[in-house]
Scaffold this motif. Structure first.
Motif, PDB file in Angstrom:
ATOM      1  N   LYS A 119       3.752   3.861  -7.462  1.00 55.73           N
ATOM      2  CA  LYS A 119       4.652   2.830  -7.976  1.00 55.73           C
ATOM      3  C   LYS A 119       3.852   1.576  -8.350  1.00 55.73           C
ATOM      4  CE  LYS A 119       8.767   4.252  -5.383  1.00 55.73           C
ATOM      5  NZ  LYS A 119       9.788   3.823  -4.394  1.00 55.73           N
ATOM      6  N   LYS A 120       4.319   0.877  -9.378  1.00 59.35           N
ATOM      7  CA  LYS A 120       3.661  -0.351  -9.815  1.00 59.35           C
ATOM      8  C   LYS A 120       3.919  -1.467  -8.806  1.00 59.35           C
ATOM      9  CE  LYS A 120       3.438  -3.695 -13.592  1.00 59.35           C
ATOM     10  NZ  LYS A 120       3.982  -4.092 -14.925  1.00 59.35           N
ATOM     11  N   VAL A 121       2.852  -2.199  -8.458  1.00 61.67           N
ATOM     12  CA  VAL A 121       2.956  -3.289  -7.486  1.00 61.67           C
ATOM     13  C   VAL A 121       2.339  -4.558  -8.090  1.00 61.67           C
ATOM     14  CG1 VAL A 121       2.212  -4.149  -5.232  1.00 61.67           C
ATOM     15  CG2 VAL A 121       2.947  -1.775  -5.484  1.00 61.67           C
ATOM     16  N   ILE A 122       2.997  -5.687  -7.899  1.00 61.43           N
ATOM     17  CA  ILE A 122       2.496  -6.983  -8.362  1.00 61.43           C
ATOM     18  C   ILE A 122       2.052  -7.784  -7.147  1.00 61.43           C
ATOM     19  CG2 ILE A 122       3.041  -9.135  -9.555  1.00 61.43           C
ATOM     20  CD1 ILE A 122       5.147  -7.594 -11.141  1.00 61.43           C
ATOM     21  N   LEU A 123       0.750  -8.104  -7.091  1.00 59.58           N
ATOM     22  CA  LEU A 123       0.205  -8.891  -5.991  1.00 59.58           C
ATOM     23  C   LEU A 123       0.048 -10.337  -6.452  1.00 59.58           C
ATOM     24  CD1 LEU A 123      -2.551  -6.461  -4.637  1.00 59.58           C
ATOM     25  CD2 LEU A 123      -0.189  -6.740  -3.840  1.00 59.58           C
ATOM     26  N   GLY A 124       0.725 -11.257  -5.765  1.00 59.40           N
ATOM     27  CA  GLY A 124       0.672 -12.659  -6.123  1.00 59.40           C
ATOM     28  C   GLY A 124      -0.387 -13.414  -5.334  1.00 59.40           C
ATOM     29  N   PRO A 125      -0.324 -14.752  -5.316  1.00 58.29           N
ATOM     30  CA  PRO A 125      -1.299 -15.580  -4.603  1.00 58.29           C
ATOM     31  C   PRO A 125      -1.392 -15.213  -3.125  1.00 58.29           C
ATOM     32  CG  PRO A 125       0.079 -16.930  -6.013  1.00 58.29           C
ATOM     33  CD  PRO A 125       0.679 -15.559  -6.016  1.00 58.29           C
TER      34      PRO A 125
ATOM     35  N   THR B  21       8.305 -11.079  -0.017  1.00 60.49           N
ATOM     36  CA  THR B  21       8.572  -9.883  -0.809  1.00 60.49           C
ATOM     37  C   THR B  21       9.792 -10.117  -1.682  1.00 60.49           C
ATOM     38  OG1 THR B  21       7.749  -8.486   0.991  1.00 60.49           O
ATOM     39  CG2 THR B  21       9.048  -7.415  -0.725  1.00 60.49           C
ATOM     40  N   LYS B  22       9.617  -9.875  -2.970  1.00 61.92           N
ATOM     41  CA  LYS B  22      10.746  -9.976  -3.893  1.00 61.92           C
ATOM     42  C   LYS B  22      10.960  -8.617  -4.536  1.00 61.92           C
ATOM     43  CE  LYS B  22      12.524 -12.535  -7.855  1.00 61.92           C
ATOM     44  NZ  LYS B  22      12.255 -13.610  -8.846  1.00 61.92           N
ATOM     45  N   PRO B  23      12.091  -7.986  -4.250  1.00 60.34           N
ATOM     46  CA  PRO B  23      12.356  -6.662  -4.807  1.00 60.34           C
ATOM     47  C   PRO B  23      12.261  -6.666  -6.326  1.00 60.34           C
ATOM     48  CG  PRO B  23      13.970  -7.249  -3.131  1.00 60.34           C
ATOM     49  CD  PRO B  23      13.188  -8.494  -3.433  1.00 60.34           C
ATOM     50  N   PRO B  24      11.761  -5.583  -6.920  1.00 57.22           N
ATOM     51  CA  PRO B  24      11.426  -4.351  -6.211  1.00 57.22           C
ATOM     52  C   PRO B  24       9.950  -4.211  -5.816  1.00 57.22           C
ATOM     53  CG  PRO B  24      11.461  -3.949  -8.560  1.00 57.22           C
ATOM     54  CD  PRO B  24      11.792  -5.408  -8.382  1.00 57.22           C
ATOM     55  N   ASN B  25       9.047  -5.022  -6.391  1.00 56.98           N
ATOM     56  CA  ASN B  25       7.627  -4.678  -6.220  1.00 56.98           C
ATOM     57  C   ASN B  25       6.688  -5.886  -6.201  1.00 56.98           C
ATOM     58  OD1 ASN B  25       7.986  -5.398  -8.878  1.00 56.98           O
ATOM     59  ND2 ASN B  25       6.761  -3.728  -9.720  1.00 56.98           N
ATOM     60  N   THR B  26       7.185  -7.084  -5.877  1.00 54.43           N
ATOM     61  CA  THR B  26       6.346  -8.289  -5.916  1.00 54.43           C
ATOM     62  C   THR B  26       6.063  -8.791  -4.505  1.00 54.43           C
ATOM     63  OG1 THR B  26       7.298  -8.917  -8.055  1.00 54.43           O
ATOM     64  CG2 THR B  26       6.124 -10.621  -6.826  1.00 54.43           C
ATOM     65  N   PHE B  27       4.782  -9.059  -4.220  1.00 54.49           N
ATOM     66  CA  PHE B  27       4.365  -9.532  -2.901  1.00 54.49           C
ATOM     67  C   PHE B  27       3.435 -10.734  -3.070  1.00 54.49           C
ATOM     68  CE2 PHE B  27       5.199  -5.023  -2.682  1.00 54.49           C
ATOM     69  CZ  PHE B  27       5.906  -4.855  -1.500  1.00 54.49           C
ATOM     70  N   TRP B  28       3.550 -11.724  -2.183  1.00 55.04           N
ATOM     71  CA  TRP B  28       2.627 -12.855  -2.176  1.00 55.04           C
ATOM     72  C   TRP B  28       2.665 -13.528  -0.810  1.00 55.04           C
ATOM     73  CZ3 TRP B  28       7.543 -13.194  -3.990  1.00 55.04           C
ATOM     74  CH2 TRP B  28       8.319 -14.291  -3.612  1.00 55.04           C
TER      75      TRP B  28
ATOM     76  N   MET C  73       0.826  -1.204   0.000  1.00 54.51           N
ATOM     77  CA  MET C  73       0.000   0.000   0.000  1.00 54.51           C
ATOM     78  C   MET C  73       0.861   1.254   0.000  1.00 54.51           C
ATOM     79  SD  MET C  73      -3.017  -1.160   2.652  1.00 54.51           S
ATOM     80  CE  MET C  73      -3.602   0.526   2.782  1.00 54.51           C
ATOM     81  N   GLU C  74       1.990   1.217   0.703  1.00 53.96           N
ATOM     82  CA  GLU C  74       2.879   2.375   0.725  1.00 53.96           C
ATOM     83  C   GLU C  74       3.453   2.654  -0.663  1.00 53.96           C
ATOM     84  OE1 GLU C  74       5.725   1.346   3.676  1.00 53.96           O
ATOM     85  OE2 GLU C  74       4.472   2.047   5.360  1.00 53.96           O
ATOM     86  N   MET C  75       3.725   1.578  -1.408  1.00 52.19           N
ATOM     87  CA  MET C  75       4.241   1.757  -2.767  1.00 52.19           C
ATOM     88  C   MET C  75       3.155   2.292  -3.694  1.00 52.19           C
ATOM     89  SD  MET C  75       6.643  -1.635  -3.235  1.00 52.19           S
ATOM     90  CE  MET C  75       7.269  -1.021  -4.796  1.00 52.19           C
ATOM     91  N   ILE C  76       1.927   1.797  -3.499  1.00 56.58           N
ATOM     92  CA  ILE C  76       0.814   2.253  -4.336  1.00 56.58           C
ATOM     93  C   ILE C  76       0.554   3.744  -4.122  1.00 56.58           C
ATOM     94  CG2 ILE C  76      -1.673   2.034  -4.718  1.00 56.58           C
ATOM     95  CD1 ILE C  76      -1.392  -0.945  -4.093  1.00 56.58           C
ATOM     96  N   LYS C  77       0.685   4.200  -2.876  1.00 57.98           N
ATOM     97  CA  LYS C  77       0.446   5.603  -2.564  1.00 57.98           C
ATOM     98  C   LYS C  77       1.438   6.521  -3.269  1.00 57.98           C
ATOM     99  CE  LYS C  77      -1.692   4.847   1.967  1.00 57.98           C
ATOM    100  NZ  LYS C  77      -1.543   5.025   3.438  1.00 57.98           N
TER     101      LYS C  77
END
Length: 234
Positions: free
Chosen positions: A23-29, A48-55, A16-20
């Motif tokens: 910045k582009k964010v990739i949300l995984g499973p 978390t996998k830099p720079p913007n991937t979360f799952w 959410m901090e990146m979205i604010k």
């Protein structure tokens, strides 16, 4: 790569901090957008996998179909021109006879109840039954299709992701000890075929053991399996 434990419904602050900041964010499973809030949809470790991937990494057995993923399924029934395939999800998936390379009304694929298929999810939506195909975007089967002989193994989804991780050296090390074929499905199923039944079973046991083996002991595990099978050959 950082991680922390999250529960279903938790608000995930990091993306959410990146979205604010636009910045582009990739949300995984395991993560979903709830209006303007990112929430966890299941319990597990937030990865978390830099720079913007979360799952969310979770040890789960029930598979939730995701479009584009490769799965290993079992043909359960035939209804007209459609095969019903068990892929370990809450409902069976459909597989059309024309979803094979070169299939036509006159040239139908030889698919029987009980056959194991390696397929790709063409449609995966909560409100629609999953649909499979055994060809790529160019109509070629590649490694997809009916898997003959071999041994079907069920494991956790976490183990599948560990095996398919490019940084995991398990498959390359094990292939130096034993010759085998393997099809890994993101639905927690593995099809294995070794040179002999004993080798196939040994490979399956090694894969199941991998889930609890640290990365620095993978080479030792593969060496042990190789020595174990060599003992049978004497």
């Amino acid at each position: 790569m950082a991680s922390k434990t999250v529960l279903a419904g938790d608000v995930i602050i990091e993306p959410m901090e990146m979205i604010k900041t636009s910045k582009k964010v990739i949300l995984g499973p395991g993560l979903r957008m709830d209006q303007d809030v990112v929430r966890a949809s299941k319990c597990g470790q937030l990865k978390t996998k830099p720079p913007n991937t979360f799952w969310v990494d979770a040890h789960q057995k029930r598979y939730v179909p995701t479009r584009g993923e490769l799965v290993v399924g079992v043909v359960m029934a035939k209804a007209g021109d459609i095969f019903r395939v068990d892929i370990g999800s809450s409902e069976t998936a459909s597989l059309s006879y024309v979803a094979f390379e070169g299939a036509t009304k006159k040239n139908r694929p030889d698919v029987n109840i009980g056959d194991i298929v390696y397929a790709r999810l063409l449609i995966a939506h909560p409100d629609v039954e999953p649909e499979l195909v055994c060809v790529d975007s160019h109509g070629k089967k590649g490694k997809l299709g009916i898997l003959h002989d071999g041994f079907l193994l069920s494991c956790s989804l976490n183990l599948i992701r560990k095996i398919l991780n490019p940084k995991c050296t398990f498959l390359s090390l094990l292939s130096k000890e034993l010759k085998f074929e393997l099809a890994a499905g993101m639905n927690g199923r593995l099809w294995i075929r070794g040179k002999t039944v004993k080798e196939t079973i040994a490979i399956g046991n090694a894969i199941l053991a991998l889930e609890f083996v640290p990365s620095d002991q993978i080479r030792e595990l593969c060496n042990d399996i190789g020595s174990y099978v060599a003992g049978f050959a004497k």
